[in-house]
Design a protein around this motif. Sequence first.
Motif, mmCIF file in Angstrom:
data_model
loop_
_atom_site.group_PDB
_atom_site.id
_atom_site.type_symbol
_atom_site.label_atom_id
_atom_site.label_comp_id
_atom_site.label_asym_id
_atom_site.label_seq_id
_atom_site.Cartn_x
_atom_site.Cartn_y
_atom_site.Cartn_z
ATOM 1 N N GLY A 53 0.816 -1.214 0.000
ATOM 2 C CA GLY A 53 0.000 0.000 0.000
ATOM 3 C C GLY A 53 0.848 1.262 0.000
ATOM 4 O O GLY A 53 0.523 2.242 -0.680
ATOM 5 N N MET A 54 1.957 1.239 0.762
ATOM 6 C CA MET A 54 2.862 2.393 0.766
ATOM 7 C C MET A 54 3.466 2.604 -0.628
ATOM 8 O O MET A 54 3.540 3.730 -1.126
ATOM 9 C CB MET A 54 3.963 2.186 1.802
ATOM 10 C CG MET A 54 3.459 2.145 3.236
ATOM 11 S SD MET A 54 4.766 1.784 4.442
ATOM 12 C CE MET A 54 5.721 3.318 4.369
ATOM 13 N N LEU A 55 3.872 1.511 -1.256
ATOM 14 C CA LEU A 55 4.433 1.601 -2.602
ATOM 15 C C LEU A 55 3.371 2.061 -3.600
ATOM 16 O O LEU A 55 3.647 2.887 -4.486
ATOM 17 C CB LEU A 55 5.011 0.250 -3.016
ATOM 18 C CG LEU A 55 5.651 0.174 -4.408
ATOM 19 C CD1 LEU A 55 6.828 1.148 -4.516
ATOM 20 C CD2 LEU A 55 6.115 -1.259 -4.700
ATOM 21 N N ALA A 56 2.163 1.551 -3.466
ATOM 22 C CA ALA A 56 1.080 1.940 -4.378
ATOM 23 C C ALA A 56 0.785 3.436 -4.270
ATOM 24 O O ALA A 56 0.451 4.087 -5.271
ATOM 25 C CB ALA A 56 -0.179 1.135 -4.070
ATOM 26 N N TYR A 57 0.905 3.985 -3.050
ATOM 27 C CA TYR A 57 0.719 5.423 -2.883
ATOM 28 C C TYR A 57 1.762 6.189 -3.687
ATOM 29 O O TYR A 57 1.438 7.156 -4.401
ATOM 30 C CB TYR A 57 0.812 5.802 -1.406
ATOM 31 C CG TYR A 57 0.983 7.293 -1.192
ATOM 32 C CD1 TYR A 57 -0.103 8.156 -1.315
ATOM 33 C CD2 TYR A 57 2.244 7.830 -0.905
ATOM 34 C CE1 TYR A 57 0.053 9.528 -1.159
ATOM 35 C CE2 TYR A 57 2.414 9.199 -0.744
ATOM 36 C CZ TYR A 57 1.315 10.044 -0.866
ATOM 37 O OH TYR A 57 1.478 11.397 -0.725
ATOM 38 N N LEU A 58 3.022 5.761 -3.598
ATOM 39 C CA LEU A 58 4.089 6.440 -4.330
ATOM 40 C C LEU A 58 3.901 6.319 -5.837
ATOM 41 O O LEU A 58 4.278 7.217 -6.605
ATOM 42 C CB LEU A 58 5.447 5.872 -3.933
ATOM 43 C CG LEU A 58 5.865 6.066 -2.465
ATOM 44 C CD1 LEU A 58 7.201 5.394 -2.203
ATOM 45 C CD2 LEU A 58 5.923 7.541 -2.115
#
Length: 529
Positions: free
Chosen positions: A195-200
Amino acid sequence: MPEALTSQQIAAALRYATDWLGVYKEQVNALNVYPVPDGDTGTNMHLTMQSIRRELDTCDEDSMPSVAKAIAYGGLLGARGNSGVILSQLFKGFSEAIRDQKTVSPDTLKTAFEQASRLGYAAVMKPVEGTILTVAREVGTGARRAKVSSVEGLLECALKSGQDALEKTPDQLPALKQAGVVDSGGQGYLYILQGMLAYLQDKPLPEAPKIESYAGQQVEHEEFGYCTEFLMKDCTLPIEKVRELVAPYGDSLLVVGAEGYVKGHIHTNEPDELLSTVARHGNMVRTKVEDMSEQHTEILSMAGASTRAEEDLPQSGLVAVASGYGLVKVFRSLGARVVSGGQTQNPSVQDILDAAKSVTAREIIILPNNKNVIMAAQKAAELLGDHVKVLPTRTLGQGMSAAIGFSSFSSAEEQLESMQDSASRVTTLEVTRASRSVELNGLDIQEGGVIGLKDDELVFAGDTPEEAVLEMLKTTFTDQTVATIFTGPNVDQEQIDALMNTLQEQFPDLMVEVHAGGPDLYDYLVTLE
């Protein structure tokens, strides 16, 4: 892609990661299998992340120390279950590594993931490989070995290493191999990082996967039957001493701390004695006791829900909002799916929606059991459709009386009137502590002082919880009155015995039942019928 993240970007990434995990929450639940028998790993991890998000929403996002504190504090306060407590420690380690940085560079992120793993392992007395701990360690290892210049690249390397470790977990835990699944906690942790990567990468939230089966169908019953948790402040003992105090009561022990609070988790057969022992050394803020055999039954019912024919479904199902393990047990025994919450812990519309969706019945009745929850329950019912009805119970006493009259064989319409009639005949007395000083209803109330409420109306302010019960009973007692008393975690057996003796002297005709496990912030909750 940024070479470093600001405090605002860290906060935004974790908010998005919370929603990303929410999409996969039920899939993580479905993976859960013995020997970690908290059957709602995904839910527990998601609740922990939601608590972090709540703290982030109120912190100063322009300050990295403020964001770091919100991550550690929110994680500890919201930690649920074995997986949630470990997750809170992973994020405590993460927060410690970023706290003093102006921005989070790839090098800082490497340190953060490694520190997360160290604190995760330190929280567990007997770490087991093949769990979330293994995955977190390999996430840190993958991050350290990455030769990249962007945060995105580092997250991708960390995730790849964690995914490789996750796929090997069945070879480390025979129970996982037998069930044909990977570790649920490890999977949940990777979804958060995804999810953190998807935000970026500005990726939209995916559709929730369809759950075909639940690994919990193959769960074995362990020696200890109750998953017991407590949150305490103003503790007079070091965390190590609390851990030593609690350890003899069972296994799956976790005792951790942050920002002045101590959080404990253990599987035990003696939840009442354990909580009473711990409460002597601080102020109990919150407790939770779950019967894991009942959790297992719920898992099995959810697993079978998709395969049951419409004609096999019961006519009505029941959802009740409650807190305090004794009260939760009562509602479950009456056939309700329980939503955790109540005074000061109001569940969200989504919480109630999720519970109602998990009930396999043609119609559903919701008991909010608190005046502040009624609107959320009504909104959930509106979103679900006409087959869901809300009985606007305002107290736990009303809810219990209504639930006693519930039948899964009758339609909601047929029984709502009789359930409402039962609820209206109950008087609920609540004894708690004032959150502030004020003059109200002719009473001089001091912050922290004992107060008594009769059907939500403030009617007493005084010195002791027992005095509150006695004084309120004088205005409500009749010869036909039956009293059921639920005691809170901060009341010891000596107080209870003294109260019972006085009740016998002053009200010799009063029929009384006493149960442990009242709401966490209450000394006593009394229902009168």
